[in-house]
Design a protein around this motif. Structure first.
Motif, PDB file in Angstrom:
ATOM      1  N   LEU A 158       0.824  -1.208   0.000  1.00  0.00           N
ATOM      2  CA  LEU A 158       0.000   0.000   0.000  1.00  0.00           C
ATOM      3  C   LEU A 158       0.862   1.265   0.000  1.00  0.00           C
ATOM      4  O   LEU A 158       0.564   2.238  -0.710  1.00  0.00           O
ATOM      5  CB  LEU A 158      -0.928  -0.005   1.229  1.00  0.00           C
ATOM      6  N   GLU A 159       1.923   1.231   0.801  1.00  0.00           N
ATOM      7  CA  GLU A 159       2.784   2.402   0.854  1.00  0.00           C
ATOM      8  C   GLU A 159       3.445   2.667  -0.490  1.00  0.00           C
ATOM      9  O   GLU A 159       3.524   3.813  -0.954  1.00  0.00           O
ATOM     10  CB  GLU A 159       3.844   2.214   1.944  1.00  0.00           C
ATOM     11  N   ARG A 160       3.896   1.573  -1.138  1.00  0.00           N
ATOM     12  CA  ARG A 160       4.496   1.751  -2.464  1.00  0.00           C
ATOM     13  C   ARG A 160       3.474   2.254  -3.474  1.00  0.00           C
ATOM     14  O   ARG A 160       3.774   3.103  -4.327  1.00  0.00           O
ATOM     15  CB  ARG A 160       5.121   0.438  -2.942  1.00  0.00           C
ATOM     16  N   ALA A 161       2.236   1.708  -3.373  1.00  0.00           N
ATOM     17  CA  ALA A 161       1.200   2.130  -4.315  1.00  0.00           C
ATOM     18  C   ALA A 161       0.850   3.609  -4.138  1.00  0.00           C
ATOM     19  O   ALA A 161       0.737   4.363  -5.117  1.00  0.00           O
ATOM     20  CB  ALA A 161      -0.043   1.266  -4.143  1.00  0.00           C
ATOM     21  N   PHE A 162       0.687   4.033  -2.875  1.00  0.00           N
ATOM     22  CA  PHE A 162       0.380   5.437  -2.634  1.00  0.00           C
ATOM     23  C   PHE A 162       1.555   6.330  -3.031  1.00  0.00           C
ATOM     24  O   PHE A 162       1.354   7.437  -3.554  1.00  0.00           O
ATOM     25  CB  PHE A 162       0.013   5.648  -1.160  1.00  0.00           C
ATOM     26  N   LYS A 179       2.758   1.701 -13.913  1.00  0.00           N
ATOM     27  CA  LYS A 179       2.397   0.295 -14.079  1.00  0.00           C
ATOM     28  C   LYS A 179       3.518  -0.640 -13.626  1.00  0.00           C
ATOM     29  O   LYS A 179       3.289  -1.824 -13.367  1.00  0.00           O
ATOM     30  CB  LYS A 179       2.048   0.032 -15.536  1.00  0.00           C
ATOM     31  N   ALA A 180       4.742  -0.119 -13.514  1.00  0.00           N
ATOM     32  CA  ALA A 180       5.875  -0.960 -13.131  1.00  0.00           C
ATOM     33  C   ALA A 180       5.726  -1.521 -11.723  1.00  0.00           C
ATOM     34  O   ALA A 180       6.389  -2.506 -11.373  1.00  0.00           O
ATOM     35  CB  ALA A 180       7.173  -0.164 -13.238  1.00  0.00           C
ATOM     36  N   GLU A 181       4.878  -0.908 -10.891  1.00  0.00           N
ATOM     37  CA  GLU A 181       4.672  -1.410  -9.526  1.00  0.00           C
ATOM     38  C   GLU A 181       3.725  -2.600  -9.483  1.00  0.00           C
ATOM     39  O   GLU A 181       3.597  -3.240  -8.461  1.00  0.00           O
ATOM     40  CB  GLU A 181       4.132  -0.285  -8.642  1.00  0.00           C
ATOM     41  N   ARG A 182       3.043  -2.860 -10.584  1.00  0.00           N
ATOM     42  CA  ARG A 182       2.074  -3.960 -10.590  1.00  0.00           C
ATOM     43  C   ARG A 182       2.774  -5.292 -10.820  1.00  0.00           C
ATOM     44  O   ARG A 182       3.802  -5.357 -11.506  1.00  0.00           O
ATOM     45  CB  ARG A 182       1.030  -3.722 -11.679  1.00  0.00           C
ATOM     46  N   PRO A 183       2.214  -6.393 -10.236  1.00  0.00           N
ATOM     47  CA  PRO A 183       2.873  -7.697 -10.399  1.00  0.00           C
ATOM     48  C   PRO A 183       2.829  -8.223 -11.830  1.00  0.00           C
ATOM     49  O   PRO A 183       3.635  -9.082 -12.195  1.00  0.00           O
ATOM     50  CB  PRO A 183       2.079  -8.615  -9.451  1.00  0.00           C
ATOM     51  N   ILE A 205      12.070  -1.717 -16.003  1.00  0.00           N
ATOM     52  CA  ILE A 205      11.963  -3.007 -16.697  1.00  0.00           C
ATOM     53  C   ILE A 205      12.990  -3.999 -16.160  1.00  0.00           C
ATOM     54  O   ILE A 205      12.691  -5.181 -15.950  1.00  0.00           O
ATOM     55  CB  ILE A 205      12.127  -2.800 -18.214  1.00  0.00           C
ATOM     56  N   ALA A 206      14.211  -3.540 -15.928  1.00  0.00           N
ATOM     57  CA  ALA A 206      15.242  -4.428 -15.374  1.00  0.00           C
ATOM     58  C   ALA A 206      14.841  -4.934 -13.996  1.00  0.00           C
ATOM     59  O   ALA A 206      14.957  -6.134 -13.705  1.00  0.00           O
ATOM     60  CB  ALA A 206      16.584  -3.698 -15.315  1.00  0.00           C
ATOM     61  N   GLU A 207      14.386  -4.037 -13.137  1.00  0.00           N
ATOM     62  CA  GLU A 207      13.986  -4.446 -11.792  1.00  0.00           C
ATOM     63  C   GLU A 207      12.738  -5.314 -11.818  1.00  0.00           C
ATOM     64  O   GLU A 207      12.559  -6.173 -10.952  1.00  0.00           O
ATOM     65  CB  GLU A 207      13.753  -3.201 -10.937  1.00  0.00           C
ATOM     66  N   GLY A 208      11.855  -5.113 -12.811  1.00  0.00           N
ATOM     67  CA  GLY A 208      10.692  -5.990 -12.946  1.00  0.00           C
ATOM     68  C   GLY A 208      11.073  -7.426 -13.248  1.00  0.00           C
ATOM     69  O   GLY A 208      10.348  -8.357 -12.914  1.00  0.00           O
ATOM     70  N   HIS A 209      12.226  -7.621 -13.872  1.00  0.00           N
ATOM     71  CA  HIS A 209      12.754  -8.967 -14.140  1.00  0.00           C
ATOM     72  C   HIS A 209      13.654  -9.466 -13.013  1.00  0.00           C
ATOM     73  O   HIS A 209      14.266 -10.541 -13.131  1.00  0.00           O
ATOM     74  CB  HIS A 209      13.547  -8.978 -15.446  1.00  0.00           C
ATOM     75  N   GLY A 210      13.753  -8.696 -11.930  1.00  0.00           N
ATOM     76  CA  GLY A 210      14.664  -9.081 -10.863  1.00  0.00           C
ATOM     77  C   GLY A 210      16.111  -8.793 -11.167  1.00  0.00           C
ATOM     78  O   GLY A 210      17.009  -9.347 -10.522  1.00  0.00           O
TER      79      GLY A 210
END
Length: 494
Positions: free
Chosen positions: A275-279, A340-344, A469-474
């Motif tokens: 929630l904190e990240r989303a806000f 959108k990068a915060e979404r799973p 994008i890099a962090e989304g791939h870990g």
């Protein structure tokens, strides 16, 4: 425009009390989890203890019944055996008179407490005469003093039975003495009065009930304390949830132990992190959009306000306004992508051939500008990644290289694989990045001073998108100096 009604913070009730839930009919009391757990615990304990006491009483009662039946069977069997094999001590011959048989047998017996051994002999005048042992039985009305009961037993065709009387029941067994095919002339009767045995069973049952009551009282106290201790993290979760606001999402619950309650606290803390990240992402999106869109909006408004009636001036104003609107559109799309990068589901990995992906990126990048494009390394293996996002990141790096190089300068694209690590890179031969700008350029709306020039018309979101994008791939994005001058951006996926 719709508005949502204001919400008042909910206060928590103290532990062990009841909550009030408001319904259409007014406030309604609601039991707390601690009280419900305690009530269920007491209910289960009461059922279990009652079952134990009842089962114990049933076992004891069955044991009494088995013992009485065994005693009756034993006494009856001893008399039947004596009748068949016994001899009159005066004559040395088998018994011929039933009364003599009964008397001799009874003189040799000793009855247990609550037991009567009686001999009954038929009389012509009415009820049977009795021959008894010279002892009393400690009961309200022994059988040898109840003529009606003796007559009913003597006349009964059954060898055993139960005689119910107001003074207490009698369990009996008899062995008749009669000539072959004739009516019984006599009978041996063994009678047992079970009142005291039953009373002992009832006393044990009452003791078990008393112990069960004490156990329930102890369970109430212990259960109340244990339930409060177990539910303490739950109350912390509830308190933290009640105190959360959009402005303060920093509260966390201390995690102690490794049980389910600790797992609940960890899950709640993880939810608060999301929630904190989303806000934060929402606030950052609003701040970034307001900050970056304010300039083109001001430019558009200024040109429109100063636009005159000259057709050439109008055409130039339309061109400038259109250019600013296109720039605003690109900024909005980039901001939405970063949000959108915060979404799973930001990335959707799938098996991809790195050689084919690298070649596709190279073909697409060549259309970005007249440069000396070189495909240097190709990793020939399969990897789990999102091909669209990786292509988007690599093309963005290539576009960044084009913006900071001139016609004819070299830009190299390639991929490498070392164990589980995958590297995709774009290397240019431009002016490079100053050391103090290496971390700065990956932030939103920031660009390095050494690489800023007339060709750099972007909003400073490109490298932020590549990093997301890099962090989304870990993975991560790293920057190195190119040998001979320039910058090399490496997309590393582990």
């Amino acid at each position: 425009m719709t508005t949502t009604p204001a919400r008042t913070p909910r206060t928590t009730a103290p532990a062990g009390t009841t909550d009030r839930a408001t319904t259409a009919d007014g406030p309604r009391r609601r039991l707390s989890a601690r009280v419900r757990i305690l009530l269920w615990l007491l209910f289960v304990m009461a059922v279990a203890l009652a079952s134990v006491a009842t089962t114990t009483r049933s076992f004891l009662q069955r044991d009494v019944d088995d013992r009485i039946n065994g005693l009756l069977t034993q006494e009856a069997g001893e008399f039947a055996n004596f009748e068949r094999r016994g001899f009159d001590p005066e004559t040395g011959r088998p018994f011929t008179a039933p009364d003599r048989l009964l008397r001799v047998f009874l003189e040799r017996q000793y009855a247990d407490p609550d037991e009567e051994l009686i001999g009954l002999v038929a009389r012509r005048s009415g009820g049977p005469a009795q021959i008894i042992q010279p002892r009393d039985v400690p009961v309200a009305l022994p059988l040898h003093r109840d003529p009606d009961a003796r007559r009913r037993i003597f006349d009964s065709p059954d060898p055993t039975g139960v005689l119910h009387r107001p003074e207490g029941e009698i369990r009996w067994a008899k062995v008749t003495v009669a000539p072959a095919g004739g009516t019984p002339e006599a009978a041996f009767v063994v009678a047992f009065h079970p009142e005291r045995e039953v009373a002992r069973v009832d006393e044990v049952f009452r003791v078990l009930l008393a112990i069960s009551g004490v156990a329930l009282l102890l369970t109430t106290g212990i259960g109340w304390a244990v339930a409060g201790r177990i539910l303490q993290p739950v109350r912390l979760v509830r308190t933290a949830a009640a105190q959360l606001t959009e402005q303060d999402l920093t509260r966390r619950i201390p995690v102690r132990g490794r049980d389910d309650i600790a797992a609940l606290a960890e899950t709640f803390n993880a939810m608060l992190d999301r929630l904190e990240r989303a806000f934060a992402a929402q606030r950052q999106f609003v701040d970034d959009a307001g900050h970056e869109l304010r300039t083109p909006i001001t430019i558009v408004r200024g040109h429109l306000e100063l636009m005159g009636d000259d057709p050439a001036e109008r055409e130039e104003t339309v061109r400038l306004v259109t250019d600013e609107l296109d720039r605003m559109s690109r900024i909005v799309e980039d901001l939405l992508l970063l949000a959108k990068a915060e979404r799973p589901d930001f990335v959707t990995p799938e098996p991809v051939q790195l050689a084919e992906l690298t070649a596709d990126v190279y073909v697409k990048a060549r259309t970005l500008g007249e440069r000396d494009w070189q495909l240097t390394d190709i990793a020939d293996r399969e990897a789990e990644l999102d091909p669209q996002r990786i292509t988007q990141a690599m093309v963005q790096l290539a576009q960044n290289a084009v913006q900071h190089t001139t016609v004819g300068q070299t830009i190299r694209i390639g991929s490498r694989a070392e164990g589980h690590r995958i590297e995709l890179y774009v290397a240019d031969s431009g002016p490079g990045v100053r050391p103090q700008d290496r971390e700065l350029i990956f932030e939103r709306f920031r660009r390095g001073t050494a690489r800023r020039g007339a060709r750099g018309s972007g909003a400073g979101l490109g490298l932020s998108i590549v990093k997301a994008i890099a962090e989304g791939h870990g993975g991560r994005i790293r920057l190195y100096d190119t040998e001979g001058g320039g910058a090399t951006f490496v997309l590393t996926l582990d």
